[in-house]
Write an enzyme that holds these catalytic residues in place. Structure first.
Site, PDB file in Angstrom:
ATOM      1  N   SER A 687       0.807  -1.222   0.000  1.00 36.44           N
ATOM      2  CA  SER A 687       0.000   0.000   0.000  1.00 36.44           C
ATOM      3  C   SER A 687       0.841   1.274   0.000  1.00 36.44           C
ATOM      4  O   SER A 687       0.291   2.362  -0.188  1.00 36.44           O
ATOM      5  CB  SER A 687      -0.938   0.012   1.207  1.00 36.44           C
ATOM      6  N   LYS A 730      -6.220   3.935   8.545  1.00 38.17           N
ATOM      7  CA  LYS A 730      -5.245   4.856   7.949  1.00 38.17           C
ATOM      8  C   LYS A 730      -5.774   6.288   7.940  1.00 38.17           C
ATOM      9  O   LYS A 730      -5.022   7.240   8.167  1.00 38.17           O
ATOM     10  CB  LYS A 730      -4.914   4.394   6.531  1.00 38.17           C
TER      11      LYS A 730
END
Length: 808
Positions: A687, A730
């Site tokens: 990611s 996140k």
């Protein structure tokens, strides 16, 4: 009460009905002429009708209702033929009901029913009876008398005096009406006899009814005989068992063994087991009776029977499913988590309407300390259900779920059945905690055993290895918790509805600490009378410098440590210290453990804010790229694992393809060093791909990267941005670090829409599909090289998403 045949002289002619009579509808009663019958009058209209009759000539018209449940009958609700009666006696009771004794006078046909002052009135026409004589009447009369004698003999509900009073009547029509009154038939049958004016037909019908009743009474008598025989057989068995008990006593067997067997037998018969379990339990009692009391197998059988008897086969707790009450309870116990509470209330609203658990199992997924377990407890308490919790962390044996087979001493049922036995009800809230921490080895896979438990189509016939009989788990409300979905098998995950708890924002932590944690710890540590307490600045300082978590468990530990020091200070000096603020916090907790990761620096070349998911929530990664003399290779440091290293090489290849003007001579003399700080922490995953690519492009072009932009997404060699996981955690980390913009893959738009409103309000989210859209958003002045930069440039095709402003 049975009707009584009147001893008065028979009425030779029908009474004249020149006036309208009060009408008294009757429930389940048909009054025949010449019969004296007691009636209980309780309805207001009926009482008014009797009162009106007493004021006139004591005469009423009574008629049976077609439906006894009709409270206010009208003309259409009663039969067309009734009886004129005369009130002989009336008794008034304290509850305003009347007990009247009436005598039937004649059959009448109702002509018109009208409403009077609070009761019904009727105009009726007397029915003429067609009298007949001859051999046929005499034969019918004799046959009816014989059958009625037998009927009274077999029917224990009729006294013998009834037979004498009826058979002494000389008038055949009067005798027929008396027998009709004594026949134990339903209202339609008696009404049929009342409405028949032809004596021959009436006698024939009575004869048929008596013949049918005699057949039924003979069957009842035969059944009574069989029951009596069975009772005598049981008495014989009891006598033989008493003899057997005496013989066992002579042989040295103790009476305790017999009483134990009898106790098990009685408890089994009185239990509410399923038919299958009842049969198995009876068989086990027979086995136990044949075993020696010192046999190890007898202990196994006793434990098995005790388990069967202790299980809540049909016992249920009464639910109080009020979505408003549940919502209020969740708000009292948990601050924030609005989307989670909303989904739970929806789940319970459907349960309230259907009165059966839904087909889905709730799975609360989130970092430690965000309130997953306490949510399950609050649901149970708000619904009035028992709460059962088992922790599956470290469970590696399938028998923990399904139980052990009864092949050895010490076997026991699985934790599912054992927990239900302790709960005492078959419909508790059952929390399966840490479902992602299970393992598997040579003893089996407990996750596979849970497939049946959590499948609504199968758990109604759950079979435990120890019980070996089916037990219904369909009424149990299962809730599971997990920190991560990665270790949950796909088949098990498919049976659950995932509800994510991404973690708390800083303002939520401050509110939780102020409203819940601090008062609770002050009470637990005996400093509830401390007037100084905590200031809001102290909570903020604890969050910034002494905790790094998505939940509030560490925050509560720090607050508890301060309360203990306050308690010690008061115990030593007898005085309470001043309030705890950010200025004097180090006096209680020492030097801060963590440095607040806030993006307050200036834009730099080759430094990008990436985002990572961890078991304790989201974290930011400051990815750094620099050039050093070399031969065009890339050096990767920061304890990166294989997937992340491959992602860095992919990012470098993309950047070299994009910046072809520097791909030749520059890479012959220089190489790139990519570093992710905090090298002691292992890092992996794809990611951070777009963050690495952006950092390398920034270095090659010499353009700084904006410090208020965070990004996450996987990159391909052609510059496409692929979706990632863990977006809620996140996003919380980005807000906590002070970022204003968040770049995410366009395919993660659905995850963005599920974020809490506070996160969407504080972040401007950009949905991208390619790196060509990322670079203008992340690099200063749109990423143009020096001399060609243009203010306010944005990438083509980007989509900026921001929640609408809230009204004041």
């Amino acid at each position: 009460m049975n009707p009584i045949s009147s001893d008065r002289a028979p009425v030779t002619e029908a009474p004249t009905l020149s006036n309208r009579l009060p009408l008294l509808p009757l429930r389940d009663v048909v009054v025949f002429p010449y019969m004296v019958t007691p009636l209980l009058v309780g309805r207001a209209a009926s009482v008014a009708a009797v009162e009106a009759a007493m004021e006139r000539d004591k005469r009423l018209c009574v008629v049976a209702q077609r439906e006894p449940d009709t409270e206010e009958p009208g003309g259409a609700d009663v039969f067309a033929v009734g009886t004129i009666i005369r009130v002989l006696q009336i008794i008034r009771t304290p509850d305003e009901t009347l007990k009247i004794l009436v005598e039937g006078a004649a059959r009448v046909r109702l002509d018109e029913v009208t409403q009077a002052d609070g009761f019904l009135e009727v105009s009726a026409t007397p029915m003429s009876e067609e009298l007949a004589e001859g051999p046929e009447i005499e034969a019918l009369s004799r046959s009816i008398k014989d059958r009625f004698k037998e009927y009274v003999r077999l029917n224990k509900r009729l006294p013998d005096e009834v037979l004498l009073s009826v058979l002494n009547l000389e008038e055949i029509g009067r005798m027929a009406d008396s027998i009709s009154a004594y026949i134990l038939g339903k209202v339609p049958l008696k009404q049929e006899l009342l409405e028949e004016p032809v004596l021959t037909k009436r006698l024939t019908r009575i004869n048929q009814i008596l013949a049918a009743e005699l057949d039924i009474l003979e069957i009842e008598q035969r059944i009574d005989g069989e029951v009596q025989t069975a009772v005598q057989r049981n008495q014989r068995e009891f006598y033989l068992n008493e003899q057997l008990r005496a013989i066992r006593k002579e042989l040295g067997y103790t009476s305790d063994e017999d009483s134990e067997i009898e106790d098990y037998g009685a408890r089994i018969e009185a239990s509410d087991m399923s038919p299958e379990a009842l049969e198995v339990a009876r068989r086990e009692v027979v086995r136990l009776e044949r075993m020696s009391v010192m046999s190890p197998e007898a202990t196994v059988v006793r434990n098995y029977l005790d388990t069967l008897l202790a299980l809540p086969w049909k016992k249920k707790s009464r639910d109080r499913v009020d979505p408003l009450h549940v919502k209020a309870r969740l708000d009292d116990d948990h601050f924030g988590l609005e989307k989670v509470k909303e989904r739970i209330v929806e789940f319970l609203a459907v349960y309230k309407l259907t009165r059966r658990p839904q087909g889905t199992i709730l799975c609360l997924v989130g970092p430690p300390g965000v309130g997953k377990t306490s949510l399950g407890r609050s649901i149970a308490e708000s619904m009035g259900k028992k709460f059962v919790r088992i922790s599956l962390g470290g469970v590696r044996d399938e028998s923990e779920i399904r139980g052990h087979r009864r092949t050895y001493i010490g076997s026991k049922p699985g934790r599912i059945i054992e927990s239900l036995r302790k709960a005492g009800t078959r419909n508790p809230v059952f929390l399966l905690d840490e479902i992602d921490k299970m393992g598997a080895d040579f003893r089996g896979d407990p996750a596979a055993a849970l497939l049946e438990v959590l499948d609504p189509e199968q758990n109604s016939t759950f079979s435990d290895h120890y019980l070996e009989v089916e037990f219904d788990l369909s009424q149990v409300m299962f809730i599971t918790t997990a920190n991560s979905l990665h270790s949950i098998p796909p088949a098990l995950e498919d049976r659950m509805e995932i509800i994510r708890l991404p973690g708390y924002l800083e303002h939520e932590k401050r509110t939780i600490a102020e409203r819940f944690l601090a008062p609770r710890q002050m009470k637990r540590n005996g400093v509830a009378r401390w007037s100084g307490g905590f200031k809001t600045s102290a909570f903020q300082a604890i969050i910034d410098g002494y905790t790094r978590e998505a939940g509030v468990r560490g925050l509560e530990r720090e607050i508890a440590g301060i309360c203990r020091k306050v308690a010690r200070h008061h115990a030593e000096t007898g005085k309470w210290p001043a309030a705890v603020t950010a200025a004097n916090l180090e006096k209680y907790l020492g030097i801060p453990k963590y440095r607040r990761r806030v993006m307050e620096r200036q834009p730099e070349i080759g430094v990008v804010v990436g985002l990572a998911w961890t078991m304790v929530g989201g974290e930011i990664l400051e990815i750094e790229v620099n050039s050093v003399p070399g031969a065009g290779k890339i050096t990767i440091t920061g304890n990166l694992k294989d997937v992340m290293k491959e992602s860095a090489e992919t990012a470098l290849s993309y950047a070299r393809g994009l910046c072809r003007e520097m791909s030749g001579e520059w890479f012959k003399k220089n190489q790139i060093h990519l570093h992710v700080p905090e090298g002691a922490v292992p890092k992996d995953g794809p990611s951070a791909g777009i963050a690495m690519a952006t950092a390398i492009v920034s270095l090659l072009r010499g353009v700084p990267v904006r410090a208020d932009v965070a990004m996450t997404g996987e990159v391909t060699l052609r510059g496409r941005v692929l979706p990632i996981g863990g977006l809620p955690e996140k996003a919380v980390a980005a807000v906590r670090a002070g970022c204003k913009h968040l770049i995410i893959p366009k395919e993660n738009e659905k995850d963005f829409l599920e974020l809490a409103p506070e996160i969407r309000r504080d972040l401007t989210v950009h949905l991208v599909e390619t790196m060509e859209e990322v670079l203008p958003l992340a690099l200063v002045d749109g990423g143009k090289p020096a001399g060609a930069r243009r203010s306010g440039a944005r990438g083509r095709g980007t989509r900026k998403v921001k929640s609408p402003a809230r009204p004041n």
